[in-house]
Each structure stands twice: as C-alpha cells, then as structure tokens.
Motif scaffolding. Structure first.
Motif, PDB file in Angstrom:
ATOM      1  N   ILE A  35       0.676  -1.303  -0.130  1.00  0.00           N
ATOM      2  CA  ILE A  35       0.069   0.074  -0.040  1.00  0.00           C
ATOM      3  C   ILE A  35       0.910   1.353   0.094  1.00  0.00           C
ATOM      4  CG2 ILE A  35      -1.934  -1.020   1.270  1.00  0.00           C
ATOM      5  CD1 ILE A  35      -1.065   0.199   3.773  1.00  0.00           C
ATOM      6  N   ARG A  36       0.489   2.509  -0.612  1.00  0.00           N
ATOM      7  CA  ARG A  36       1.083   3.688  -0.393  1.00  0.00           C
ATOM      8  C   ARG A  36       0.756   4.462   0.656  1.00  0.00           C
ATOM      9  NH1 ARG A  36       3.767   4.045  -5.410  1.00  0.00           N
ATOM     10  NH2 ARG A  36       4.209   1.882  -6.067  1.00  0.00           N
ATOM     11  N   THR A  37       0.522   4.215   1.774  1.00  0.00           N
ATOM     12  CA  THR A  37       0.070   4.853   2.896  1.00  0.00           C
ATOM     13  C   THR A  37       0.869   4.143   4.210  1.00  0.00           C
ATOM     14  OG1 THR A  37      -1.900   3.653   3.448  1.00  0.00           O
ATOM     15  CG2 THR A  37      -2.130   5.712   1.923  1.00  0.00           C
ATOM     16  N   LEU A  38       1.092   5.132   5.128  1.00  0.00           N
ATOM     17  CA  LEU A  38       1.629   4.647   6.379  1.00  0.00           C
ATOM     18  C   LEU A  38       0.336   4.544   7.187  1.00  0.00           C
ATOM     19  CD1 LEU A  38       4.726   6.664   6.795  1.00  0.00           C
ATOM     20  CD2 LEU A  38       4.540   4.393   6.137  1.00  0.00           C
ATOM     21  N   ARG A  39      -0.175   3.437   7.584  1.00  0.00           N
ATOM     22  CA  ARG A  39      -1.188   3.099   8.233  1.00  0.00           C
ATOM     23  C   ARG A  39      -1.076   2.794  10.023  1.00  0.00           C
ATOM     24  NH1 ARG A  39      -4.690  -1.596   6.368  1.00  0.00           N
ATOM     25  NH2 ARG A  39      -4.956   0.056   4.675  1.00  0.00           N
ATOM     26  N   CYS A  40      -1.521   3.809  10.777  1.00  0.00           N
ATOM     27  CA  CYS A  40      -1.443   3.740  11.937  1.00  0.00           C
ATOM     28  C   CYS A  40      -2.019   2.382  12.883  1.00  0.00           C
ATOM     29  CB  CYS A  40      -1.846   5.184  12.853  1.00  0.00           C
ATOM     30  SG  CYS A  40      -1.566   4.855  14.643  1.00  0.00           S
ATOM     31  N   GLU A  41      -1.212   1.591  13.600  1.00  0.00           N
ATOM     32  CA  GLU A  41      -1.734   0.621  13.928  1.00  0.00           C
ATOM     33  C   GLU A  41      -2.638   0.832  15.368  1.00  0.00           C
ATOM     34  OE1 GLU A  41       1.652  -1.539  16.768  1.00  0.00           O
ATOM     35  OE2 GLU A  41       1.953  -1.723  14.439  1.00  0.00           O
ATOM     36  N   TYR A  42      -2.557   1.964  15.894  1.00  0.00           N
ATOM     37  CA  TYR A  42      -3.141   2.475  17.013  1.00  0.00           C
ATOM     38  C   TYR A  42      -4.452   2.976  17.021  1.00  0.00           C
ATOM     39  CZ  TYR A  42       1.366   1.424  18.904  1.00  0.00           C
ATOM     40  OH  TYR A  42       2.563   0.736  19.219  1.00  0.00           O
ATOM     41  N   CYS A  43      -4.561   4.206  15.941  1.00  0.00           N
ATOM     42  CA  CYS A  43      -5.923   4.944  15.693  1.00  0.00           C
ATOM     43  C   CYS A  43      -6.301   4.443  14.251  1.00  0.00           C
ATOM     44  CB  CYS A  43      -5.416   6.202  15.872  1.00  0.00           C
ATOM     45  SG  CYS A  43      -4.772   7.148  14.691  1.00  0.00           S
ATOM     46  N   GLY A  44      -5.741   3.683  13.421  1.00  0.00           N
ATOM     47  CA  GLY A  44      -6.059   3.520  12.066  1.00  0.00           C
ATOM     48  C   GLY A  44      -6.013   4.663  11.275  1.00  0.00           C
ATOM     49  N   HIS A  45      -5.358   5.651  11.492  1.00  0.00           N
ATOM     50  CA  HIS A  45      -5.310   6.777  10.470  1.00  0.00           C
ATOM     51  C   HIS A  45      -4.319   6.472   9.501  1.00  0.00           C
ATOM     52  CE1 HIS A  45      -5.488  10.748   8.897  1.00  0.00           C
ATOM     53  NE2 HIS A  45      -4.255  10.898   8.935  1.00  0.00           N
ATOM     54  N   GLU A  46      -4.676   6.780   8.205  1.00  0.00           N
ATOM     55  CA  GLU A  46      -3.761   6.556   6.746  1.00  0.00           C
ATOM     56  C   GLU A  46      -3.176   7.661   6.693  1.00  0.00           C
ATOM     57  OE1 GLU A  46      -6.043   4.523   4.088  1.00  0.00           O
ATOM     58  OE2 GLU A  46      -6.370   2.859   5.037  1.00  0.00           O
ATOM     59  N   ASN A  47      -1.807   7.925   6.856  1.00  0.00           N
ATOM     60  CA  ASN A  47      -1.053   8.901   6.424  1.00  0.00           C
ATOM     61  C   ASN A  47      -0.295   8.463   5.057  1.00  0.00           C
ATOM     62  OD1 ASN A  47      -0.409  10.359   9.257  1.00  0.00           O
ATOM     63  ND2 ASN A  47      -0.780   7.976   9.454  1.00  0.00           N
ATOM     64  N   PRO A  48      -0.581   9.359   4.048  1.00  0.00           N
ATOM     65  CA  PRO A  48      -0.467   9.267   2.529  1.00  0.00           C
ATOM     66  C   PRO A  48       1.131   9.156   2.524  1.00  0.00           C
ATOM     67  CG  PRO A  48      -1.693  11.076   2.940  1.00  0.00           C
ATOM     68  CD  PRO A  48      -1.799  10.560   4.289  1.00  0.00           C
ATOM     69  N   ILE A  49       1.590   8.317   1.822  1.00  0.00           N
ATOM     70  CA  ILE A  49       2.861   8.615   1.265  1.00  0.00           C
ATOM     71  C   ILE A  49       2.985   9.341  -0.157  1.00  0.00           C
ATOM     72  CG2 ILE A  49       4.836   7.664   0.473  1.00  0.00           C
ATOM     73  CD1 ILE A  49       4.370   5.132   2.031  1.00  0.00           C
ATOM     74  N   ILE A  50       3.738  10.437  -0.056  1.00  0.00           N
ATOM     75  CA  ILE A  50       3.745  11.571  -1.176  1.00  0.00           C
ATOM     76  C   ILE A  50       5.113  11.294  -1.984  1.00  0.00           C
ATOM     77  CG2 ILE A  50       3.459  13.937  -1.987  1.00  0.00           C
ATOM     78  CD1 ILE A  50       2.067  14.381   0.642  1.00  0.00           C
ATOM     79  N   ASP A  51       4.624  10.444  -3.382  1.00  0.00           N
ATOM     80  CA  ASP A  51       5.969  10.400  -4.274  1.00  0.00           C
ATOM     81  C   ASP A  51       6.283  11.442  -5.119  1.00  0.00           C
ATOM     82  OD1 ASP A  51       6.339   7.511  -3.590  1.00  0.00           O
ATOM     83  OD2 ASP A  51       4.794   7.020  -4.629  1.00  0.00           O
ATOM     84  N   ALA A  52       7.564  11.878  -5.096  1.00  0.00           N
ATOM     85  CA  ALA A  52       7.789  12.782  -6.170  1.00  0.00           C
ATOM     86  C   ALA A  52       7.301  12.219  -7.460  1.00  0.00           C
ATOM     87  CB  ALA A  52       9.423  13.266  -5.766  1.00  0.00           C
ATOM     88  N   PRO A  53       6.764  13.504  -8.253  1.00  0.00           N
ATOM     89  CA  PRO A  53       6.502  12.863  -9.655  1.00  0.00           C
ATOM     90  C   PRO A  53       7.731  12.970 -10.598  1.00  0.00           C
ATOM     91  CG  PRO A  53       5.874  15.368  -9.140  1.00  0.00           C
ATOM     92  CD  PRO A  53       6.568  14.501  -7.673  1.00  0.00           C
ATOM     93  N   ALA A  54       8.846  13.328 -10.070  1.00  0.00           N
ATOM     94  CA  ALA A  54       9.990  13.450 -11.125  1.00  0.00           C
ATOM     95  C   ALA A  54      10.175  12.291 -11.675  1.00  0.00           C
ATOM     96  CB  ALA A  54      10.918  14.065 -10.136  1.00  0.00           C
ATOM     97  N   LYS A  55      10.719  12.217 -12.992  1.00  0.00           N
ATOM     98  CA  LYS A  55      11.033  11.133 -13.857  1.00  0.00           C
ATOM     99  C   LYS A  55      12.136  10.313 -13.087  1.00  0.00           C
ATOM    100  CE  LYS A  55      12.486   9.508 -18.420  1.00  0.00           C
ATOM    101  NZ  LYS A  55      12.653   9.968 -19.861  1.00  0.00           N
ATOM    102  N   ILE A  56      12.363   8.961 -13.185  1.00  0.00           N
ATOM    103  CA  ILE A  56      13.658   8.696 -12.694  1.00  0.00           C
ATOM    104  C   ILE A  56      14.723   8.732 -13.552  1.00  0.00           C
ATOM    105  CG2 ILE A  56      14.600   6.104 -12.074  1.00  0.00           C
ATOM    106  CD1 ILE A  56      12.304   6.838 -10.314  1.00  0.00           C
ATOM    107  N   LYS A  57      15.745   9.253 -12.977  1.00  0.00           N
ATOM    108  CA  LYS A  57      16.877   9.618 -14.040  1.00  0.00           C
ATOM    109  C   LYS A  57      18.062   8.651 -14.080  1.00  0.00           C
ATOM    110  CE  LYS A  57      16.144  14.589 -12.421  1.00  0.00           C
ATOM    111  NZ  LYS A  57      16.837  15.857 -11.876  1.00  0.00           N
ATOM    112  N   GLU A  58      18.634   8.750 -15.173  1.00  0.00           N
ATOM    113  CA  GLU A  58      20.131   8.018 -15.328  1.00  0.00           C
ATOM    114  C   GLU A  58      21.036   9.019 -15.094  1.00  0.00           C
ATOM    115  OE1 GLU A  58      20.367   4.849 -16.254  1.00  0.00           O
ATOM    116  OE2 GLU A  58      18.433   4.215 -16.467  1.00  0.00           O
ATOM    117  N   TYR A  59      22.359   8.615 -14.570  1.00  0.00           N
ATOM    118  CA  TYR A  59      23.343   9.643 -14.299  1.00  0.00           C
ATOM    119  C   TYR A  59      24.482   9.059 -15.126  1.00  0.00           C
ATOM    120  CZ  TYR A  59      20.664  11.221 -10.503  1.00  0.00           C
ATOM    121  OH  TYR A  59      19.650  11.518  -9.956  1.00  0.00           O
TER     122      TYR A  59
END
Length: 408
Positions: A35-59
């Motif tokens: 899943i893409r959230t950090l779910r609290c095992e105590y209160c059940g609140h789902e804290n979303p993980i915000i992914d950066a929209p930037a393209k995966i870069k090559e170096y």
C-alpha cells in the motif's frame, strides 16, 4: 547529469535522522507492504506517502568516475552513531546499514546515506508482499526441494526469523559496438566405405561422414543494454541474489524514506566501477551470442572480439528482499525472498538418509530386474540373437561443440 559528490560538513554522529509520527495520534508509523500509505496501528489513521512526480533519472558513468577521481577519499566503513528522535538514546546501526529500529523504544529511524557513501539511492521498489506471504513462499520453496530433510518441512521445528531489508543495486545502460573476426562452419557430408563383421562375415557398406568447411568472416554487432542489474551488497551471495530475478524495474519510484520505515536498509559495499565490471561480464556473454548469430552457419568460432562502450549511464537503487537463515545440524543456511513477487532462493541442506535410501532402492530394483531376466530365460534369448553393436569412430573428423543461443 552527474550525481553530487560534494562532501557533507556534518560528521557521522550528526547525520540527520527521520522517523514518521502519525498525523492524528503521534504514534510511530511503519510502512506496510503493498500500500502507498503509512497506516497507524493504534488509531487507524492512514498517512499518505507522497511520491515525487519526477522522472527516474540516469546518471553519466564517466562523469561520476571523474568526480570520484577528484574528490577527497572518505572513511567509508565508519559505523554511524544515531540519536533516536523519540527517546534521545544514542545507538549504533550495524555496519553498512542506514535504517533500523531504536533498541530502546523501538522507533523506526532512517539516517542519510550521504554521510557514509558518495552516492545516495535515487529510486527504489517498495515492498509488495507481506511477511506472512513471504513465509508462505518459503514454505512452498522448501516443500519442492528434492532430498530436503523432513525436519525443514515441519514449521514448528524451524527457527527462521524473516527480516525485511532494502538491498542496494546498481543498474547500467550502455551502447556497445563490437568488432569481430572469426570463422563460419558449414556442415557437409562425404561418403566413405567401411568394413565391418556381421555374424562372422565380413562386409562393406557406404556411410555418410559429416565434415565442416570453415570460411573466414568479420563484422560488427551493435547493441544497446538497458538496466543491467548488479547487486551492490556483500552480505548475501551474488548467486542467490541473481536467482531471485526478475524485478519489475518499470515500477521504480523516486527514493522516499517513508518506504524504509520499519525495515532495514543497506549501504552499498560494491563500488560503482566494480559494479560496472560485473555488468560487463553479463553484457559480454550477450555480445558473444549476438556475434555467433551474426556469423551464422552451422558452427561458429570467434578468434578476435573488440567491444567499445559508449554513453554509459547508471542508477543507484534499493530493492526489497525478505532475508532469513535457519540452522540444521549445527550449520546455518541463508535464503532470500523477492519482496515484489515472492521468488525464493537460498542455501539448503540434503538428507543423507533420503539419498542413501534412493541408491539402495535403485540397486534392489536393478538386482531384481537382472534376476527376473535370468530366471525367465529372456537374457539367454537376447544373448543368442544378439551380435555386437559396432561403434564407428572417425579420427580424422574434427568435432566442434555447438553453442546454444541465450536470448537477452
């Protein structure tokens, strides 16, 4: 575009750490696979993980090597001293790790990798299967092993403990131009007369004898390699890591420490240039197969091969594995599970009792078959009808091994 190699001014014991408190109740959060959230095992609140929209870069590989050559060498093997952001306790992470749990309060802590290595991971694949699913994959793997001790299939007697860890990898892209010289072999047949004895009588017959006509050839093969994957850890055997592929690298996300919360994470131990040498071994195998296809014919010989690599790029990524070890008769056996698809590989013991039992069973069957043939008279009939089998050998006929194709 090159990865920054600027030396940080902070020392290891001042490295920034992060933990992830719940937005509602403040409890420490850990990442739950799939899943893409950090779910609290105590209160059940789902804290979303915000992914950066930037393209995966090559170096740029060459620019990175140049930057390394002009940078001041760092002490790479110091152990980071971490100060827990929750209880303020100070503790050490294990060597070559930068994510773990505080041993005093259990708070998941992630520290920056830039303080101990020049390159930081820029992308990762999050865990997709849970510990329970990984354990099920391990049970299936154990159950399919031939000659595995029965004790290993008894879940109640095993003592393995699964550990979720992000393992460092390098990926390399490269354009290659390979110039070769060699020979193309074409099989043809010549008729020869041979003399043989059949039922006491001498006779001659004509046989077709295979021969090979070799023709000099030369040419050029051009290839592009995308995401050649090399493990950058020494903690796990390379053979085991290679065998848990494939990885769905198309689903890489930009590096986000939230995915590391509650898991361990290693810092790379195989340097960038050493990793590329390993990648070249893999590329050269594919190049040789491409050259053989280009030569054509029935057989091929490569007498000279010169490959030039250009526009080489790299990524430093983290990939998820469930790792564990179990003990059997005083020895430790390690295994790993792909944290995306459950593919399992590892070291395993063999049951001597099962192997010996199989050998004894085969011997008994062979003795029984021989006894049956002799007592039934079938063996005597075979000997009377028999004659001998003639094996033809042509010392002047060269033998060349065939080379199977290994498609990329």
């Amino acid at each position: 575009m090159t990865e920054t190699t600027k030396r940080a001014s902070t020392t290891l014991d001042q490295a920034p750490q992060q933990h992830f408190p719940c937005e509602e109740c403040g409890a420490d959060l850990t990442y739950q696979p799939g899943i893409r959230t950090l779910r609290c095992e105590y209160c059940g609140h789902e804290n979303p993980i915000i992914d950066a929209p930037a393209k995966i870069k090559e170096y740029s590989f060459s620019s990175a090597l140049e930057a390394l050559a002009h940078s001041e060498k760092r002490p790479l093997d110091n152990t980071p001293i971490i100060k827990c952001p929750n209880c303020a306790a100070s503790f050490e992470l294990k060597k070559n790790q930068h994510a773990g749990d505080c041993p005093f309060c259990g708070t998941p802590v992630v520290t920056s990798t830039g303080e101990t290595r020049l390159f930081q991971p820029k992308s990762l694949l999050p865990f997709n299967i849970t510990e329970e699913q990984a354990r099920s994959s391990f049970d299936n793997w154990i159950g399919q092993l031939w000659f595995a001790p029965s004790a290993l299939k008894n879940k109640a007697t095993r003592d393995e403990r699964l550990l979720g860890i992000y393992v460092p990898y390098w990926t390399y892209d490269s354009h290659t131009d390979s110039y070769y010289q060699g020979q193309r072999g074409t099989i043809y047949y010549e008729q020869e007369v041979i003399t043989e004895v059949v039922n006491g009588q001498t006779r001659q017959r004509v046989v077709n004898v295979p021969k090979i006509r070799w023709t000099p050839v030369s040419g050029q093969v051009r290839q592009f390699f995308d995401d050649v994957l090399v493990g950058a850890t020494r903690s796990l055997p390379r053979k085991i890591l290679d065998n848990i592929q494939p990885w769905d690298l198309d689903n890489l996300v930009n590096y986000n420490e939230a995915y590391l919360s509650g898991f361990q994470s290693e810092i790379y131990q195989v340097d960038l240039d050493e990793g590329f040498n390993q990648a070249r071994e893999l590329m050269e195998q594919a190049i040789q197969q491409a050259v053989r296809r280009d030569i054509g014919g029935d057989q091929q010989q490569i007498t000279a091969l010169d490959t030039r690599y250009s526009d080489t790029t790299f990524k430093h990524i983290l990939l998820p594995v469930w790792s564990a070890a179990f003990r059997y008769q005083g020895q430790t056996y390690r295994f790993v599970i792909n944290g995306r698809n459950g593919r399992t590989q590892g070291e395993r013991p063999y049951s001597i009792v099962k192997i010996v039992s199989l050998i004894i069973t085969i011997l008994i069957l062979m003795i029984g078959l021989g006894y049956y043939l002799e007592t039934s008279g079938i063996l005597d009939q075979m000997l009377q009808q028999g004659g001998s089998v003639q094996y033809e050998y042509y010392p002047n006929t060269p033998h060349y091994p065939s080379y199977p194709n290994y498609p990329r």
